[in-house]
Design an enzyme around this catalytic site. Structure first.
Site, mmCIF file in Angstrom:
data_model
loop_
_atom_site.group_PDB
_atom_site.id
_atom_site.type_symbol
_atom_site.label_atom_id
_atom_site.label_comp_id
_atom_site.label_asym_id
_atom_site.label_seq_id
_atom_site.Cartn_x
_atom_site.Cartn_y
_atom_site.Cartn_z
ATOM 1 N N ASP A 140 0.841 -1.196 0.000
ATOM 2 C CA ASP A 140 0.000 0.000 0.000
ATOM 3 C C ASP A 140 0.882 1.253 0.000
ATOM 4 O OD1 ASP A 140 -2.423 1.335 -0.092
ATOM 5 O OD2 ASP A 140 -2.607 1.448 2.082
ATOM 6 N N HIS A 147 -3.414 14.017 0.644
ATOM 7 C CA HIS A 147 -3.709 13.165 1.801
ATOM 8 C C HIS A 147 -2.555 13.214 2.801
ATOM 9 C CE1 HIS A 147 -4.916 9.708 4.210
ATOM 10 N NE2 HIS A 147 -3.764 9.135 3.963
ATOM 11 N N GLU A 212 -10.500 4.188 3.412
ATOM 12 C CA GLU A 212 -9.562 4.959 2.597
ATOM 13 C C GLU A 212 -9.904 4.722 1.131
ATOM 14 O OE1 GLU A 212 -5.488 4.115 3.802
ATOM 15 O OE2 GLU A 212 -5.662 5.598 5.422
ATOM 16 N N GLU A 214 -8.987 4.424 -2.427
ATOM 17 C CA GLU A 214 -7.734 4.167 -3.144
ATOM 18 C C GLU A 214 -7.999 3.527 -4.511
ATOM 19 O OE1 GLU A 214 -4.485 2.482 -0.991
ATOM 20 O OE2 GLU A 214 -5.247 3.142 0.966
ATOM 21 N N ASP A 246 -9.039 0.635 1.804
ATOM 22 C CA ASP A 246 -8.107 0.209 2.853
ATOM 23 C C ASP A 246 -8.715 0.604 4.205
ATOM 24 O OD1 ASP A 246 -5.881 -0.413 4.399
ATOM 25 O OD2 ASP A 246 -4.819 1.440 3.874
ATOM 26 N N ARG A 250 -8.257 3.971 13.275
ATOM 27 C CA ARG A 250 -7.318 5.073 13.550
ATOM 28 C C ARG A 250 -6.768 5.071 14.972
ATOM 29 N NH1 ARG A 250 -5.926 5.933 8.499
ATOM 30 N NH2 ARG A 250 -7.647 6.650 7.180
ATOM 31 N N GLN A 253 -4.192 2.378 15.060
ATOM 32 C CA GLN A 253 -3.063 2.871 14.253
ATOM 33 C C GLN A 253 -2.215 3.877 15.041
ATOM 34 O OE1 GLN A 253 -4.391 4.655 10.592
ATOM 35 N NE2 GLN A 253 -2.334 4.994 9.799
ATOM 36 N N LYS A 266 -4.794 -2.090 9.988
ATOM 37 C CA LYS A 266 -5.156 -2.119 8.572
ATOM 38 C C LYS A 266 -5.265 -3.522 7.988
ATOM 39 C CE LYS A 266 -3.426 2.459 7.376
ATOM 40 N NZ LYS A 266 -4.345 2.890 6.312
ATOM 41 N N THR A 270 -9.459 -5.509 3.557
ATOM 42 C CA THR A 270 -9.237 -4.599 2.431
ATOM 43 C C THR A 270 -10.233 -5.023 1.358
ATOM 44 O OG1 THR A 270 -6.876 -4.480 2.939
ATOM 45 C CG2 THR A 270 -7.552 -3.747 0.747
ATOM 46 N N GLU A 386 -9.616 12.763 7.535
ATOM 47 C CA GLU A 386 -9.425 14.100 6.965
ATOM 48 C C GLU A 386 -10.709 14.918 6.998
ATOM 49 O OE1 GLU A 386 -6.964 13.522 3.122
ATOM 50 O OE2 GLU A 386 -7.538 11.556 3.863
#
Ligand code: MN
Length: 438
Positions: A140, A147, A212, A214, A246, A250, A253, A266, A270, A386
């Protein structure tokens, strides 16, 4: 043979005898022809390759049995009869192009093969998919500078971008075993988190579950261990692109990521879209790769004329969310953000050239994630992290709810498509997943 050349398969005047493919809003006109691995839903059939045309899947296993193609196209079609497409992906650009040309001719309005192919169509509504390849390795990347800057600002307001960002396509090695095709619903993961103000961690269900947005990249022909792939040849090693979510926890993480990077935050799920759009199908949507004035050019192994002329790909990307409450109230999904893949700081070719510069070997069917694709505006973030400013600014949903991170029952849908005047619009379909209680 360049995968970027426009040829007869891109002709916007082409139409298909499969009438649903001719609807202007279809993701799958005859100019697209993306590949999948599928079988009839709830059946005990073996998986095999399929190609999308309108709202149908053309069964490539059954088509192979008819023996209608010859030469390289027949060889490629035989590989598509397998349960996963790794062998097909690894055959390389000439074989992919030969099969695409043969399928385009067989599906166009004036095809003499229409009556033989018609019984080999299955409605997409009546099939189930698996991930198109057996993914051996998954990497990844972190290719959107918007971002990287937005997330960096949450943690380091004065110094959002670390000094290596503009020089190398950053990535981590992800987990291939938990990659699932669209439609996978999963329980909110449990992990170690450090609650705000606490002095020691606890084991808990994540409270900051995120998606996420992607682009996924399936590797085509591999490279031998010890042999790097130069930038000019990188795209000959790419099979095609898909949508990729993904999913990220958080809080897990934040506690675990230093100093070795993402781990359990993560690797619990996926999601990829079932359809893989070939690089050849994307040829009309190439765009110059540029760096803003004043930014340093990359090192020479990541820079060349072809890249500057057409290294980027203009894919429009969207995230939609609908909650359990929104579904119950028939409110329909709500769009949370949009982004364009052409804004990515690094291109697919740069990612692949950098990944192999040390001799690292890639295999057919390996998967890259592009990293979260965000636009330059705060409303264009490709993750809730975000959009909610790290959980400080709730996002209002239709029906009176709000979100900072995902709640149980939330369904996230990624969409993507390409549009350009003078060419047929092509789409990627969807990558969908729903969060279940822990
Ligand atoms: Mn990611």
């Amino acid at each position: 043979m360049s995968v970027n050349a426009i040829n007869a398969t891109h002709d916007p005047a082409l139409s298909s005898w499969v009438s649903s493919a001719n609807a202007p809003a279809s993701d799958f006109p005859i100019q697209n022809l993306p590949f999948c691995a599928f079988r009839r839903a709830r059946s005990a059939e073996g998986f095999r390759g399929g190609v999308a045309i309108g709202d149908q899947v053309l069964d490539l296993g059954a088509l192979h049995g008819l023996g209608l193609f010859d030469g390289l196209a027949a060889q490629a079609l035989a590989a598509c009869a397998q349960p996963v497409l790794n062998t097909f992906m690894g055959l390389g650009v000439p074989a992919h192009a030969a099969l695409r040309a043969a399928l385009s001719a067989a599906l166009r309005t004036d095809s003499a093969l229409a009556e033989q192919l018609r019984p080999r169509l299955i409605p997409q509504a009546a099939v189930e998919y698996r991930v198109a390849a057996q993914v051996g390795d998954y990497t990844d990347f972190y290719a959107s500078i918007h971002h990287a800057t937005a997330v960096g600002r949450l943690f380091r307001p004065d110094n959002p971008l670390l000094p290596n960002y503009k020089w190398l396509p950053l990535a981590y090695h992800g987990r291939a075993s938990s990659i699932r095709v669209s439609g996978y619903d999963f329980a909110r993961p449990v992990g170690q988190v450090l609650p705000p103000g606490a002095t020691q961690p606890e084991l808990a269900a994540t409270r900051r579950l995120d998606y996420e947005l992607e682009v996924g990249v399936f590797v085509g022909r591999g490279n031998e261990l010890g042999r790097s792939v130069p930038l000019a040849q990188a795209e000959a090693h790419v099979f095609g692109l898909c949508l990729l979510n993904d999913w990220s926890a958080r809080d897990i993480q934040a506690w675990e990521y230093q100093p070795l990077g993402p781990f359990l935050a993560k690797n619990f799920a996926t999601t990829v879209s079932p359809w893989v759009v070939t690089l050849e199908a994307l040829a009309p949507f190439r765009a110059p790769w540029t760096r803003p004035a004043g930014e340093p050019p990359p090192l020479q192994y990541l820079d060349d004329g072809a890249l500057r002329e057409a290294g980027a790909i203009d894919i429009q990307l969207e995230v939609w969310l609908d909650s359990a409450h929104m579904r119950a109230a028939n409110l329909g999904p709500q769009r949370l953000s949009q982004a364009r893949f052409r804004d990515s700081w690094w291109t697919v070719a740069q990612m692949l050239a950098h990944h192999t510069v040390n001799g690292c070997n890639l295999n057919a069917g390996d998967l890259f994630g592009s990293g979260t694709q965000s636009g330059p505006l705060p409303t264009e973030g490709g993750s809730l992290l975000e959009l909610s400013g790290g959980g400080r600014r709730p996002i209002a949903l239709a029906g009176g709810e709000s979100r900072t991170f995902l709640e149980d029952g939330d369904r996230v849908t990624l969409r993507g498509w390409c549009e350009r005047r003078g060419y047929a619009r092509i789409g990627f379909g969807e990558a969908v997943g729903t969060v279940l209680p822990a």
